[in-house]
Design a protein around this motif. Sequence first.
Motif, PDB file in Angstrom:
ATOM      1  N   MET A   1      33.653  48.105  -5.935  1.00  0.00           N
ATOM      2  CA  MET A   1      33.099  49.174  -5.107  1.00  0.00           C
ATOM      3  C   MET A   1      34.122  50.284  -4.931  1.00  0.00           C
ATOM      4  O   MET A   1      35.322  50.049  -4.962  1.00  0.00           O
ATOM      5  CB  MET A   1      32.704  48.625  -3.726  1.00  0.00           C
ATOM      6  N   SER A   2      33.658  51.505  -4.746  1.00  0.00           N
ATOM      7  CA  SER A   2      34.567  52.607  -4.445  1.00  0.00           C
ATOM      8  C   SER A   2      35.286  52.311  -3.142  1.00  0.00           C
ATOM      9  O   SER A   2      34.716  51.717  -2.225  1.00  0.00           O
ATOM     10  CB  SER A   2      33.778  53.913  -4.335  1.00  0.00           C
ATOM     11  N   PRO A   3      36.551  52.700  -2.995  1.00  0.00           N
ATOM     12  CA  PRO A   3      37.354  52.288  -1.849  1.00  0.00           C
ATOM     13  C   PRO A   3      36.885  52.827  -0.507  1.00  0.00           C
ATOM     14  O   PRO A   3      37.002  52.150   0.491  1.00  0.00           O
ATOM     15  CB  PRO A   3      38.754  52.796  -2.191  1.00  0.00           C
ATOM     16  N   VAL A   4      36.377  54.050  -0.445  1.00  0.00           N
ATOM     17  CA  VAL A   4      35.975  54.631   0.837  1.00  0.00           C
ATOM     18  C   VAL A   4      34.753  55.513   0.625  1.00  0.00           C
ATOM     19  O   VAL A   4      34.508  56.017  -0.475  1.00  0.00           O
ATOM     20  CB  VAL A   4      37.112  55.492   1.445  1.00  0.00           C
ATOM     21  N   PRO A   5      33.970  55.729   1.693  1.00  0.00           N
ATOM     22  CA  PRO A   5      32.861  56.689   1.598  1.00  0.00           C
ATOM     23  C   PRO A   5      33.386  58.066   1.232  1.00  0.00           C
ATOM     24  O   PRO A   5      34.446  58.478   1.686  1.00  0.00           O
ATOM     25  CB  PRO A   5      32.263  56.660   3.014  1.00  0.00           C
ATOM     26  N   GLY A   6      32.642  58.777   0.423  1.00  0.00           N
ATOM     27  CA  GLY A   6      33.037  60.110   0.005  1.00  0.00           C
ATOM     28  C   GLY A   6      33.881  60.135  -1.251  1.00  0.00           C
ATOM     29  O   GLY A   6      34.211  61.212  -1.759  1.00  0.00           O
ATOM     30  N   PHE A   7      34.249  58.962  -1.755  1.00  0.00           N
ATOM     31  CA  PHE A   7      35.074  58.885  -2.955  1.00  0.00           C
ATOM     32  C   PHE A   7      34.361  59.564  -4.123  1.00  0.00           C
ATOM     33  O   PHE A   7      34.974  60.330  -4.865  1.00  0.00           O
ATOM     34  CB  PHE A   7      35.347  57.410  -3.287  1.00  0.00           C
ATOM     35  N   ASN A  78      38.984  50.405  -8.844  1.00  0.00           N
ATOM     36  CA  ASN A  78      38.707  51.631  -8.109  1.00  0.00           C
ATOM     37  C   ASN A  78      37.814  52.605  -8.860  1.00  0.00           C
ATOM     38  O   ASN A  78      37.227  53.500  -8.247  1.00  0.00           O
ATOM     39  CB  ASN A  78      40.027  52.308  -7.734  1.00  0.00           C
ATOM     40  N   PHE A  79      37.724  52.442 -10.179  1.00  0.00           N
ATOM     41  CA  PHE A  79      36.824  53.264 -10.998  1.00  0.00           C
ATOM     42  C   PHE A  79      35.962  52.328 -11.851  1.00  0.00           C
ATOM     43  O   PHE A  79      36.053  52.322 -13.079  1.00  0.00           O
ATOM     44  CB  PHE A  79      37.631  54.215 -11.888  1.00  0.00           C
ATOM     45  N   VAL A  85      28.370  50.943  -8.756  1.00  0.00           N
ATOM     46  CA  VAL A  85      28.387  52.376  -8.473  1.00  0.00           C
ATOM     47  C   VAL A  85      27.114  53.017  -9.002  1.00  0.00           C
ATOM     48  O   VAL A  85      26.439  52.469  -9.876  1.00  0.00           O
ATOM     49  CB  VAL A  85      29.625  53.057  -9.103  1.00  0.00           C
ATOM     50  N   GLY A  86      26.805  54.183  -8.460  1.00  0.00           N
ATOM     51  CA  GLY A  86      25.626  54.904  -8.914  1.00  0.00           C
ATOM     52  C   GLY A  86      25.854  55.581 -10.256  1.00  0.00           C
ATOM     53  O   GLY A  86      26.999  55.660 -10.745  1.00  0.00           O
ATOM     54  N   PRO A  87      24.784  56.100 -10.855  1.00  0.00           N
ATOM     55  CA  PRO A  87      24.900  56.723 -12.178  1.00  0.00           C
ATOM     56  C   PRO A  87      25.902  57.874 -12.229  1.00  0.00           C
ATOM     57  O   PRO A  87      26.608  58.036 -13.220  1.00  0.00           O
ATOM     58  CB  PRO A  87      23.472  57.210 -12.458  1.00  0.00           C
ATOM     59  N   GLY A  88      25.973  58.683 -11.168  1.00  0.00           N
ATOM     60  CA  GLY A  88      26.890  59.822 -11.186  1.00  0.00           C
ATOM     61  C   GLY A  88      28.335  59.401 -11.299  1.00  0.00           C
ATOM     62  O   GLY A  88      29.105  59.955 -12.087  1.00  0.00           O
ATOM     63  N   TYR A  90      29.331  56.423 -12.258  1.00  0.00           N
ATOM     64  CA  TYR A  90      29.488  55.613 -13.473  1.00  0.00           C
ATOM     65  C   TYR A  90      29.874  56.484 -14.667  1.00  0.00           C
ATOM     66  O   TYR A  90      30.773  56.125 -15.438  1.00  0.00           O
ATOM     67  CB  TYR A  90      28.196  54.857 -13.794  1.00  0.00           C
ATOM     68  N   VAL A  91      29.209  57.627 -14.850  1.00  0.00           N
ATOM     69  CA  VAL A  91      29.495  58.427 -16.043  1.00  0.00           C
ATOM     70  C   VAL A  91      30.920  58.986 -15.997  1.00  0.00           C
ATOM     71  O   VAL A  91      31.590  59.098 -17.026  1.00  0.00           O
ATOM     72  CB  VAL A  91      28.453  59.554 -16.250  1.00  0.00           C
ATOM     73  N   HIS A  92      31.393  59.316 -14.798  1.00  0.00           N
ATOM     74  CA  HIS A  92      32.791  59.734 -14.663  1.00  0.00           C
ATOM     75  C   HIS A  92      33.720  58.582 -15.034  1.00  0.00           C
ATOM     76  O   HIS A  92      34.660  58.739 -15.820  1.00  0.00           O
ATOM     77  CB  HIS A  92      33.069  60.181 -13.228  1.00  0.00           C
ATOM     78  N   ASN A  93      33.453  57.422 -14.447  1.00  0.00           N
ATOM     79  CA  ASN A  93      34.317  56.269 -14.683  1.00  0.00           C
ATOM     80  C   ASN A  93      34.308  55.830 -16.137  1.00  0.00           C
ATOM     81  O   ASN A  93      35.329  55.376 -16.659  1.00  0.00           O
ATOM     82  CB  ASN A  93      33.889  55.104 -13.788  1.00  0.00           C
TER      83      ASN A  93
END
Length: 285
Positions: A1-7, A78-79, A85-88, A90-93
Amino acid sequence: MSPVPGFEASVLPAADMATAVGRYFAGAAHARTWHVETAMDWAAADAGRLTEGQRSAVEFITIIEDHLPGYFALYTENFPVDASVGPGLYVHNRELYHFTVRWAAEEDSHARALARYQSASGLRDEDAVRQALAGPGQGRFELPFDHPVQFFAYALVQEKATQIYYQQLRAVAGDPVLGEVLTHLSRDEARHFTFMADVVAAYLRVHGDAVLDPIRAVIAEFRMPLAGTLRGYWRWALRIADTARYDHTDAYEHLIKVLNRAVDARSDRLGELVAFIGSCRTLGA
């Protein structure tokens, strides 16, 4: 999971990450390739040509490089590239992952080359090398970051500091085979630094002053890998610094150059950050 909200809102657009990754692979395509098995004349390796300080330095950097599983896990956790994670995001990661696996393979070659040097040179036999690496290698590597730019700002400093140290150790190394090993490692670290610098510069262009406080936090609390977990780290670091200069703040001037070049017009806040980083350099560096 991403570490914090807003990541997710703070990461680069996937296209910008893809551009940085593409530049890295373009540069790597022109780099001198090397393989642990064939790049060095291992039969000529002789730890008897090293000073005690140089022998200690080889053992130290082997432990640091061999912690690669921990470093790799930091980025994959973290990535993540899975359904957590959501699709948005995911594509970055996924774009970043292209670099991460290549970087991991290159760093793993560093660990293998240094371990091979120890056994080939007579510093330690193979089993003793493995046993010496087992304890430190099982420790978890963690960084207290909550903003994505921090992972790249930290790695920028760490990769450049490592490159500088390898170059300085190579200059005094008594065994030419060790010098060859360090040449290959320092060249790789230079390319890794360039990637991290590209990414940090992209964050500044996309997010502007919003990333300055996270970068400042990295510098304010900076410690090299394993500084908080490897038993006797600071005594060991001081010992190897007597052999070749070992000071991670030597890398700060390179971070300052990245910050100054990333934007066309420097804000007051950026100027304050640059001044802060400069003030954190070791006196006389």
